[in-house]
Design an enzyme around this catalytic site. Structure first.
Site, PDB file in Angstrom:
ATOM      1  N   GLY A 114     -42.386  34.289  18.736  1.00 51.06           N
ATOM      2  CA  GLY A 114     -42.980  34.871  19.932  1.00 51.06           C
ATOM      3  C   GLY A 114     -41.621  35.037  20.791  1.00 51.06           C
ATOM      4  O   GLY A 114     -41.400  34.678  21.948  1.00 51.06           O
ATOM      5  N   SER A 142     -40.116  37.941  21.564  1.00 51.85           N
ATOM      6  CA  SER A 142     -39.775  39.176  22.478  1.00 51.85           C
ATOM      7  C   SER A 142     -39.788  39.070  23.666  1.00 51.85           C
ATOM      8  O   SER A 142     -39.081  39.744  24.443  1.00 51.85           O
ATOM      9  CB  SER A 142     -40.727  40.041  21.987  1.00 51.85           C
ATOM     10  OG  SER A 142     -41.080  40.556  20.626  1.00 51.85           O
ATOM     11  N   ASP A 197     -48.072  37.834  13.282  1.00 55.11           N
ATOM     12  CA  ASP A 197     -49.171  37.146  14.144  1.00 55.11           C
ATOM     13  C   ASP A 197     -49.141  35.779  13.754  1.00 55.11           C
ATOM     14  O   ASP A 197     -49.519  35.470  12.681  1.00 55.11           O
ATOM     15  CB  ASP A 197     -50.136  38.036  13.721  1.00 55.11           C
ATOM     16  CG  ASP A 197     -51.389  37.603  14.440  1.00 55.11           C
ATOM     17  OD1 ASP A 197     -51.417  36.377  15.255  1.00 55.11           O
ATOM     18  OD2 ASP A 197     -52.411  38.215  14.724  1.00 55.11           O
ATOM     19  N   ASN A 202     -42.522  28.864  19.132  1.00 54.07           N
ATOM     20  CA  ASN A 202     -42.814  29.280  20.527  1.00 54.07           C
ATOM     21  C   ASN A 202     -43.849  29.931  20.884  1.00 54.07           C
ATOM     22  O   ASN A 202     -44.308  29.890  22.107  1.00 54.07           O
ATOM     23  CB  ASN A 202     -41.587  29.626  21.004  1.00 54.07           C
ATOM     24  CG  ASN A 202     -41.740  30.416  22.469  1.00 54.07           C
ATOM     25  OD1 ASN A 202     -41.534  29.844  23.425  1.00 54.07           O
ATOM     26  ND2 ASN A 202     -41.791  31.725  22.287  1.00 54.07           N
ATOM     27  N   SER A 219     -46.513  21.841  26.131  1.00 48.66           N
ATOM     28  CA  SER A 219     -46.848  22.268  27.550  1.00 48.66           C
ATOM     29  C   SER A 219     -47.047  21.048  28.267  1.00 48.66           C
ATOM     30  O   SER A 219     -47.473  19.945  27.737  1.00 48.66           O
ATOM     31  CB  SER A 219     -48.133  23.253  27.628  1.00 48.66           C
ATOM     32  OG  SER A 219     -48.271  23.286  28.957  1.00 48.66           O
ATOM     33  N   TYR A 262     -56.918  25.323  26.502  1.00 48.17           N
ATOM     34  CA  TYR A 262     -55.453  25.712  26.066  1.00 48.17           C
ATOM     35  C   TYR A 262     -54.669  24.183  25.923  1.00 48.17           C
ATOM     36  O   TYR A 262     -53.927  23.991  25.275  1.00 48.17           O
ATOM     37  CB  TYR A 262     -54.542  26.437  27.349  1.00 48.17           C
ATOM     38  CG  TYR A 262     -53.161  26.464  27.449  1.00 48.17           C
ATOM     39  CD1 TYR A 262     -52.504  27.498  26.595  1.00 48.17           C
ATOM     40  CD2 TYR A 262     -52.377  25.786  28.214  1.00 48.17           C
ATOM     41  CE1 TYR A 262     -51.271  27.617  26.492  1.00 48.17           C
ATOM     42  CE2 TYR A 262     -50.995  26.016  28.370  1.00 48.17           C
ATOM     43  CZ  TYR A 262     -50.632  26.882  27.219  1.00 48.17           C
ATOM     44  OH  TYR A 262     -49.182  27.076  27.435  1.00 48.17           O
ATOM     45  N   ALA A 321     -55.894  21.385  25.319  1.00 46.82           N
ATOM     46  CA  ALA A 321     -56.201  20.792  24.127  1.00 46.82           C
ATOM     47  C   ALA A 321     -55.402  21.236  23.021  1.00 46.82           C
ATOM     48  O   ALA A 321     -55.067  20.386  21.997  1.00 46.82           O
ATOM     49  CB  ALA A 321     -57.941  20.948  23.806  1.00 46.82           C
ATOM     50  N   LYS A 380     -52.449  22.456  23.233  1.00 49.14           N
ATOM     51  CA  LYS A 380     -51.024  22.121  23.316  1.00 49.14           C
ATOM     52  C   LYS A 380     -50.870  20.267  22.968  1.00 49.14           C
ATOM     53  O   LYS A 380     -49.946  19.755  22.513  1.00 49.14           O
ATOM     54  CB  LYS A 380     -50.496  22.395  24.622  1.00 49.14           C
ATOM     55  CG  LYS A 380     -50.282  23.653  25.018  1.00 49.14           C
ATOM     56  CD  LYS A 380     -49.174  24.308  23.676  1.00 49.14           C
ATOM     57  CE  LYS A 380     -48.881  25.952  24.124  1.00 49.14           C
ATOM     58  NZ  LYS A 380     -47.839  26.087  23.336  1.00 49.14           N
TER      59      LYS A 380
HETATM   60  N1  NAD Z   1     -44.989  30.239  31.325  1.00 48.88           N
HETATM   61  C1  NAD Z   1     -45.384  29.012  31.232  1.00 48.88           C
HETATM   62  O1  NAD Z   1     -45.691  28.478  32.495  1.00 48.88           O
HETATM   63  C2  NAD Z   1     -45.667  28.049  30.399  1.00 48.88           C
HETATM   64  C3  NAD Z   1     -45.994  26.478  30.548  1.00 48.88           C
HETATM   65  C4  NAD Z   1     -45.957  25.889  29.343  1.00 48.88           C
HETATM   66  C5  NAD Z   1     -45.914  26.413  28.231  1.00 48.88           C
HETATM   67  N2  NAD Z   1     -45.832  27.572  27.978  1.00 48.88           N
HETATM   68  C6  NAD Z   1     -45.552  28.129  26.416  1.00 48.88           C
HETATM   69  O2  NAD Z   1     -44.586  28.649  26.173  1.00 48.88           O
HETATM   70  C7  NAD Z   1     -44.631  29.488  25.023  1.00 48.88           C
HETATM   71  C8  NAD Z   1     -43.943  30.770  25.450  1.00 48.88           C
HETATM   72  O3  NAD Z   1     -44.554  31.589  26.424  1.00 48.88           O
HETATM   73  P1  NAD Z   1     -43.991  32.210  27.597  1.00 48.88           P
HETATM   74  O4  NAD Z   1     -44.523  31.732  28.868  1.00 48.88           O
HETATM   75  O5  NAD Z   1     -42.576  32.727  27.209  1.00 48.88           O
HETATM   76  O6  NAD Z   1     -44.798  33.663  27.451  1.00 48.88           O
HETATM   77  P2  NAD Z   1     -44.513  35.123  27.270  1.00 48.88           P
HETATM   78  O7  NAD Z   1     -45.631  35.908  27.471  1.00 48.88           O
HETATM   79  O8  NAD Z   1     -43.175  35.659  27.938  1.00 48.88           O
HETATM   80  O9  NAD Z   1     -44.034  34.989  25.713  1.00 48.88           O
HETATM   81  C9  NAD Z   1     -44.758  34.788  24.837  1.00 48.88           C
HETATM   82  C10 NAD Z   1     -44.483  35.487  23.361  1.00 48.88           C
HETATM   83  O10 NAD Z   1     -45.483  35.149  22.397  1.00 48.88           O
HETATM   84  C11 NAD Z   1     -45.938  36.254  21.813  1.00 48.88           C
HETATM   85  N3  NAD Z   1     -47.004  35.940  21.035  1.00 48.88           N
HETATM   86  C12 NAD Z   1     -48.247  35.826  21.634  1.00 48.88           C
HETATM   87  N4  NAD Z   1     -49.301  35.578  20.515  1.00 48.88           N
HETATM   88  C13 NAD Z   1     -48.820  35.619  19.486  1.00 48.88           C
HETATM   89  C14 NAD Z   1     -49.029  35.741  18.181  1.00 48.88           C
HETATM   90  N5  NAD Z   1     -50.491  35.463  18.007  1.00 48.88           N
HETATM   91  N6  NAD Z   1     -48.046  35.819  17.297  1.00 48.88           N
HETATM   92  C15 NAD Z   1     -46.840  36.024  17.444  1.00 48.88           C
HETATM   93  N7  NAD Z   1     -46.397  36.048  18.799  1.00 48.88           N
HETATM   94  C16 NAD Z   1     -47.447  35.833  19.849  1.00 48.88           C
HETATM   95  C17 NAD Z   1     -45.999  37.396  22.869  1.00 48.88           C
HETATM   96  O11 NAD Z   1     -46.170  38.597  22.261  1.00 48.88           O
HETATM   97  C18 NAD Z   1     -44.774  37.074  23.683  1.00 48.88           C
HETATM   98  O12 NAD Z   1     -43.525  37.973  23.444  1.00 48.88           O
HETATM   99  C19 NAD Z   1     -46.117  29.661  24.680  1.00 48.88           C
HETATM  100  O13 NAD Z   1     -46.348  28.852  23.626  1.00 48.88           O
HETATM  101  C20 NAD Z   1     -46.608  28.969  25.955  1.00 48.88           C
HETATM  102  O14 NAD Z   1     -47.941  28.285  25.623  1.00 48.88           O
HETATM  103  C21 NAD Z   1     -45.549  28.430  28.894  1.00 48.88           C
END
Ligand code: NAD
Length: 276
Positions: free
Chosen positions: A20, A22, A79, A106, A165, A178, A180, A182
């Site tokens: 993840g 990107s 994926d 991630n 999370s 979600y 559950a 995490k």
């Molecule tokens: N943003 C928040 O507030 C928050 C809070 C707690 C936890 N998180 C967790 O942090 C992590 C990163 O999320 P983020 O907030 O940076 O979001 P983001 O959308 O900026 O980045 C998530 C990345 O994961 C990729 N992705 C999604 N599904 C995928 C898959 N099946 N296979 C491979 N890549 C995949 C997306 O294309 C994206 O580039 C996630 O695990 C999310 O659950 C986010």
């Protein structure tokens, strides 16, 4: 090339894989690891950053930013909902760079907030599949690779950092499945760390609070939700991807050799207690 006058970077020559990568936190983590000298295998559904992200340079894929900064990085599509993709990703990392030292799980799926009764089995399968099973599969394959490698000069055979999370620690309304998924990541982190501490493999998780990324962009566009999130976050501001990346990078360094099995909340105090 470092000289005696330069400080040696903390991850010089180590090989890291970030899922993840990107956008958002994955991107910040990949950039942070590369800045410390790691070779980074970036992976995601596609190399282009999400258009909903808040990065100023979101027109440039993460591995290209790393190369532009003088680092070594490649992109491999994966994926995390597909076991075959994860197998190919780990094997790509090892064939490209000859070893694997760091894995950051991630990638994650979150779906916009709703009450539990409005959720579906399809949502359960998707979130448990990517967040839970995808992380478990990646950890298992990484550990099998680590076990083929010697303990390195840092005293560790390999390091895993999972992105869980704050929702996996404390209940947050309208994201039951979600949360559950995490909680599964957080508990897997503890269990796997116990099983493989004897092998000198570090397994930790970082549990972010509310962070300004593409994933949370629907929340950030809704003033009512953001007001609620701010009320739940004692620190005067919400999170940025770099807040998370710095802690992940620390967990990947030799400084954290004796840290394993931990879920570290990086959340502005979100899970510390009830903010009155
Ligand atoms: N943003 C928040 O507030 C928050 C809070 C707690 C936890 N998180 C967790 O942090 C992590 C990163 O999320 P983020 O907030 O940076 O979001 P983001 O959308 O900026 O980045 C998530 C990345 O994961 C990729 N992705 C999604 N599904 C995928 C898959 N099946 N296979 C491979 N890549 C995949 C997306 O294309 C994206 O580039 C996630 O695990 C999310 O659950 C986010």
């Amino acid at each position: 090339m470092s000289t005696d006058n330069q400080v040696r970077r903390k991850l010089e020559g180590r090989v890291a894989m970030v899922t993840g990568s990107s956008s958002g936190m994955g991107r910040a983590i990949a950039l942070g690891l590369a800045a410390e000298g790691a070779y980074v295998v970036c992976s995601d559904l596609k190399q282009e950053p999400s258009p909903n992200g808040f990065e100023a340079d979101k027109h440039i894929p993460t591995h290209e930013v790393i190369s532009q900064n003088g680092g070594r990085s490649t992109f491999k599509k994966c994926d995390m909902g597909k076991t075959e993709d994860i197998v190919n990703l780990v094997s790509f990392a090892v064939t490209t760079y000859g070893k694997l030292n760091i894995v950051v799980n991630n990638a994650g799926l979150w779906l916009p907030l709703r009450d539990f009764a409005e959720e579906t089995d399809e949502m359960w399968d998707a979130m448990m599949g990517i967040n839970g099973k995808g992380t478990a599969t990646s950890m298992r394959l990484a550990i099998r690779q680590f076990l083929k490698q010697d303990i390195d000069e840092s005293g560790s055979r390999g390091r895993i950092v999972n992105i869980s999370s704050s929702a996996g620690i404390t209940a947050v309304r309208r994201e039951a499945t979600y949360a559950a998924s995490k909680a599964a990541v957080s508990m897997l982190t503890r269990n796997v760390a116990l099983d493989h501490a004897k092998d000198s493999i570090n397994v930790n998780a970082v549990c972010p609070g509310v962070v300004r990324t593409a994933m949370a962009s629907t929340n950030f566009k809704d003033p009512a939700i953001i007001a609620e999130m701010k009320k739940g976050t004692p620190w005067p501001r919400l999170g940025e991807p770099s807040d998370i990346a710095k802690v992940v990078v620390f967990l990947c360094t030799d400084d954290a050799q004796w840290v394993t099995g931990q879920n570290i909340a990086v959340d502005g105090g979100f899970t510390a207690g009830i903010p009155l």
